[in-house]
Design an enzyme around this catalytic site. Structure first.
Site, mmCIF file in Angstrom:
data_model
loop_
_atom_site.group_PDB
_atom_site.id
_atom_site.type_symbol
_atom_site.label_atom_id
_atom_site.label_comp_id
_atom_site.label_asym_id
_atom_site.label_seq_id
_atom_site.Cartn_x
_atom_site.Cartn_y
_atom_site.Cartn_z
ATOM 1 N N GLU A 1 48.047 54.713 66.658
ATOM 2 C CA GLU A 1 47.787 55.982 67.676
ATOM 3 C C GLU A 1 46.396 56.502 67.308
ATOM 4 O OE1 GLU A 1 51.451 58.035 69.403
ATOM 5 O OE2 GLU A 1 51.926 57.847 67.092
ATOM 6 N N HIS B 1 48.536 64.787 64.283
ATOM 7 C CA HIS B 1 49.602 64.312 65.146
ATOM 8 C C HIS B 1 50.718 64.058 64.361
ATOM 9 C CE1 HIS B 1 51.829 62.012 68.000
ATOM 10 N NE2 HIS B 1 51.969 61.120 67.250
ATOM 11 N N HIS C 1 55.379 64.590 64.285
ATOM 12 C CA HIS C 1 56.553 64.630 65.051
ATOM 13 C C HIS C 1 57.544 65.524 64.271
ATOM 14 C CE1 HIS C 1 55.335 60.150 64.884
ATOM 15 N NE2 HIS C 1 54.861 60.540 66.162
ATOM 16 N N HIS D 1 58.235 62.882 71.788
ATOM 17 C CA HIS D 1 57.251 62.406 70.776
ATOM 18 C C HIS D 1 57.008 63.249 69.584
ATOM 19 C CE1 HIS D 1 53.883 59.470 70.125
ATOM 20 N NE2 HIS D 1 54.181 60.039 69.244
HETATM 21 ZN ZN ZN Z 1 53.313 59.574 67.127
#
Ligand code: ZN
Length: 248
Positions: free
Chosen positions: A87, A106, A108, A176
């Protein structure tokens, strides 16, 4: 400035951001923002068309040796045979579209996830979360890409996400997680922690009654204050100590 002194300053600037990047990985793991997955990057301080990001590894154990250098298209600059994060395109696409951004996370964080799915906008309700900004959009990969493996693993997807982020500080990814951006690593850590804390507080407050969110003016004034050098340095010292690196 003589060339050798300039080069020495450049090397020093790179070492400073790389040390901070390793710390940011450890801090975000310690604060439960990123777990075995998720990542943090920083733009190259001298080459603005490149960024630094760990190889594909759990952030809690990232070291200086794990850091890789990428072009904004996600191509590795060195010939390191180790696997990069799939990613990574999130980072390159945002750096391309946002010249003001020098650090990206980034993650979660679980408290944030419900807000990626329900029709309740995530908005700051306490002053430390003002840094997330007035508006947090949700990007749904279904809109352009249909059924996927849910990863942002192409530049095309990275750009679509970056477009939803626009000029804002945070965007959520449906089902996500989230992306957070800032002008430096300390600030992006503050945004990431503020986002998670705010999401948890909104959930617990909604169980009691209506939430009175910060006004646009309060968000602007609080975030400007918190993102100043002194509050960021004080918060960073606290996070570094909690991550077990006090005194470094
Ligand atoms: Zn991710």
């Amino acid at each position: 400035m003589p060339e050798d002194i300039g080069a020495a300053h450049g090397a020093e600037a790179i070492e400073t951001v790389l040390t901070q990047l390793v710390m940011a990985n450890r801090i975000l793991a310690r604060e439960d923002i990123i777990d075995g997955f998720g990542h943090v990057s920083v733009r190259h301080p001298l080459h603005r068309d490149r960024y630094f990001l760990s190889r594909s590894r759990s952030p809690e154990i990232v070291t200086r040796d794990d850091i890789m250098e990428f072009t904004l298209d996600g191509e590795q600059v060195s010939n390191d045979p180790r696997n990069p994060y799939k990613e990574r395109h999130i980072h390159g696409a945002i750096y391309k579209e946002r010249p003001d951004v020098n650090a990206v996370t980034h993650h979660h964080a679980r408290a944030v996830l419900p807000f990626t799915m329900v029709d309740i906008p995530l908005r700051p309700m306490f002053h430390m979360a003002s840094v997330i900004g007035t508006e947090v959009p949700v990007w749904d990969s279904q809109d352009e890409f249909g059924d996927t493996n849910m990863l942002v693993d192409t530049m095309e997807m990275g750009h679509a996400l970056a477009r939803t982020l626009g000029k804002r500080t945070v965007a959520l990814l449906r089902g996500h997680g989230a992306v957070c951006v800032a002008s430096n690593l300390k600030a992006v850590v503050m945004v990431s922690i503020g986002l998670r804390d705010n999401a948890a507080l909104v959930q617990s407050t909604l169980a009691l009654g209506k939430v009175k969110y910060l006004t646009d003016g309060e968000i602007e004034k609080s975030s400007k204050m918190l993102l100043g050098a002194m509050p960021l340095a004080r918060a960073w010292d606290y996070w570094v100590a909690r991550a077990g690196y006090s005194g470094l």
